[in-house]
Design an enzyme around this catalytic site. Structure first.
Site, PDB file in Angstrom:
ATOM      1  N   HIS A 195       0.845  -1.185   0.000  1.00 47.63           N
ATOM      2  CA  HIS A 195       0.000   0.000   0.000  1.00 47.63           C
ATOM      3  C   HIS A 195       0.891   1.250   0.000  1.00 47.63           C
ATOM      4  O   HIS A 195       2.111   1.172   0.103  1.00 47.63           O
ATOM      5  CB  HIS A 195      -0.968   0.009   1.184  1.00 47.63           C
ATOM      6  CG  HIS A 195      -0.373   0.411   2.503  1.00 47.63           C
ATOM      7  ND1 HIS A 195      -1.118   0.960   3.513  1.00 47.63           N
ATOM      8  CD2 HIS A 195       0.896   0.320   2.982  1.00 47.63           C
ATOM      9  CE1 HIS A 195      -0.351   1.198   4.552  1.00 47.63           C
ATOM     10  NE2 HIS A 195       0.864   0.824   4.270  1.00 47.63           N
ATOM     11  N   HIS A 220      -1.566 -10.718  -0.825  1.00 50.54           N
ATOM     12  CA  HIS A 220      -0.731 -10.481  -2.007  1.00 50.54           C
ATOM     13  C   HIS A 220      -1.363  -9.476  -2.970  1.00 50.54           C
ATOM     14  O   HIS A 220      -1.189  -9.580  -4.192  1.00 50.54           O
ATOM     15  CB  HIS A 220      -0.395 -11.799  -2.718  1.00 50.54           C
ATOM     16  CG  HIS A 220       0.677 -12.573  -2.004  1.00 50.54           C
ATOM     17  ND1 HIS A 220       0.441 -13.238  -0.830  1.00 50.54           N
ATOM     18  CD2 HIS A 220       1.999 -12.761  -2.286  1.00 50.54           C
ATOM     19  CE1 HIS A 220       1.554 -13.818  -0.426  1.00 50.54           C
ATOM     20  NE2 HIS A 220       2.513 -13.536  -1.285  1.00 50.54           N
ATOM     21  N   CYS A 234       5.745   6.882   4.025  1.00 53.87           N
ATOM     22  CA  CYS A 234       4.571   6.038   3.762  1.00 53.87           C
ATOM     23  C   CYS A 234       3.866   6.441   2.470  1.00 53.87           C
ATOM     24  O   CYS A 234       3.012   5.705   1.969  1.00 53.87           O
ATOM     25  CB  CYS A 234       3.572   6.108   4.911  1.00 53.87           C
ATOM     26  SG  CYS A 234       4.242   5.446   6.453  1.00 53.87           S
ATOM     27  N   GLU A 272      -0.477  -3.845  11.872  1.00 51.11           N
ATOM     28  CA  GLU A 272       0.200  -3.447  10.636  1.00 51.11           C
ATOM     29  C   GLU A 272       1.675  -3.844  10.718  1.00 51.11           C
ATOM     30  O   GLU A 272       2.284  -4.245   9.735  1.00 51.11           O
ATOM     31  CB  GLU A 272       0.069  -1.935  10.448  1.00 51.11           C
ATOM     32  CG  GLU A 272       0.504  -1.473   9.083  1.00 51.11           C
ATOM     33  CD  GLU A 272       0.204   0.005   8.878  1.00 51.11           C
ATOM     34  OE1 GLU A 272      -0.716   0.312   8.111  1.00 51.11           O
ATOM     35  OE2 GLU A 272       0.885   0.851   9.491  1.00 51.11           O
TER      36      GLU A 272
END
Lengths: 137, 137, 137, 137, 137, 137
Positions: E16, E82, E35, E126
């Site tokens: 992400h 995935h 990020c 996470e």
């Protein structure tokens, strides 16, 4: 008979500081940083004792884990737990209680109590991110 | 090519008791304590299978982890999971199902399925505090 | 005084099978699958006992953790460890030993031993991936 | 907007002893056992800081974890790490440094730095087997 | 009947980036730092699904864990594993894939599949040091 | 002096895909399955760096853990964290970023920075269930 390693975990809590008696306080502070704090700090030490040898065909054991557990308790946990390593344990009167040196002391204390046909390895976690291994060499 | 060890974790739950068929019940109780309980007890076994060999330059794999995962499932998890080792698995009809002996049985079952150019090591946790390692020697 | 929850971990190993005595074997097999295996299977149960109440201003404790540790040992670990829950513990003669029901039995056993001014919560891991929580409601 | 709890782990190592200044040494030894050792012992404290509030629709954050991480570092890790709690931190001059009391002190230090629209919870592991939770009540 | 929470762990790996489509790249970089890396980064997400309700007196279950395990696999693991969350999942076309928002999406997907008499809670790691909790409020 | 291994844990998050540039997309999909997803996926990589050598009699250290920690941060964490391995790191322009190959790259980067009298071993967890070990052979 197959050669297997049996491993047993244990733990103890202790205070220590890192300090070389032969150095000045300044040099100790330089090398050991806040680990040299004169008021001590401490750790939960997590210990893994590993014993390697042939399986006994009658018991299926390399070494009875209850005996190993009791040995670790009497020789190591009772000796180190809730102690100040620098102040209370004679091994560290002149030896700096780094994780490396503590693992050697533990190995030496257990080596005399375990059959010499069995190999002995010590793994010692000082924190969940720092650990050492000593095999007697 | 570099030699790397790849490791895959798996697990199974089983019942067992420690017992030597050639001994009296009293001697079994003496040696194995509550582990000899006639009604069995059980464990969550955590398994690590380690395979060592050269990296294949085309795939970047020592061994395809999906293949290793499937092999552990079909050969070990499906065979051991939710079983009573003493009662249901022929390997333990006369062999005491200690962690040591179970690790040897697992090694032997996987050894026949993995390319002999690859070294094989078994790590088996009987509890989070007790575990064994077998490398085939 | 501030209200704090103190938590203590413990563990025991036991065998069980899932089974409703009032159902046929086929229905048990349908509902419980391999967990209904007549020869039993087993687990390492990991237990967290949580006690909530005001901090005692003299000791700084909600409850002395040594007392809680000893209570868990005498009431729970000594009672459940290395047992076959279905065969050996009267609580499960008619009650199915699911993780849910075991957590309720543990809660009830400890509730009678802990000051009712303190709230009690049980967390029980049947495997590292499955766990239950019971707060007495 | 949905209300979510975000949690961040941190850790510090410290020395302490359990001691009530208003009691005799004998009574302290009776109540606190080896935890009252005059030479101190120590722990690796593992900390979880939990912050609950609505998701900000622009960022998708309840609170920026980098800001929370930096706050824990400056307010808690830098303040507690490698310290002797009894000797060096004013909060514990008269307050016994039990895990319960440390969790309250940490909560109070962070509460002044975090938006009061956000709820705050402290979880503090003194050892892997003993931990406490404080929510400010 | 007693009210118990049953919990099941699962996991998936995904890529992400954190990004608000309505902001400039500079503002995204300011707020989300590395990020926001345009080439994406990734995580092993560890998931705990918690279901609370009365124990069924016939099965001893709050909810059959095998059914819960299969539901998590088909609805969550197969869907997220995935994947590139920003590029491949429609839920995140305009919603920033923070851990907070992912936990809400997982809750909403499972909520439609689980009996509304049962309460539902999502815990999502996470990283081993950052995790979030969403209970549907 | 005794020979001890010191170990330090670290971690980084990254995106990658498994792909052999010399193969067709179909063959890549056949061999690497969903790991070949063109949009990438990602992992939290957990790293253990192990350094073996004699204890320095003056410091009690094999290697100062603060120096090792800083080295891992500057050479590995800062280099790999929040990166897309295939797109952003030159080492993986033609080398497939499998865990095996990443461990070799990490070993090579650290080997040039650590005294050659010390042995070096890399352990890299791609997920909590898959990990690799490289010792430089």
């Amino acid at each position: 008979m197959p050669v297997v390693t049996v491993n047993r975990k244990a733990h103890f809590n202790a205070a220590h500081r890192l300090y070389n008696n032969e150095w000045s306080d300044d040099r100790n502070a330089d090398v050991f940083g806040k680990c040299a704090n004169v008021h001590y700090h401490g750790h939960n030490y997590e210990l893994i004792v590993s014993v390697t040898g042939e399986i006994n065909p009658q018991t299926g054991f390399v070494m009875d884990m209850k005996i190993l557990k009791d040995l670790i308790k009497s020789e190591i946990e009772d000796y180190f737990d809730h102690r100040n390593l620098n102040e209370e344990l004679p091994e560290f009167k002149t030896l700096n209680p780094t994780a490396e040196n503590i693992s050697v002391v533990i190995w030496e204390k257990l080596r005399t109590k375990i059959d010499t046909k069995l190999a002995l390895k010590i793994t010692l976690y000082e924190t969940p991110r720092n650990f050492v291994v000593f095999t007697g060499n």
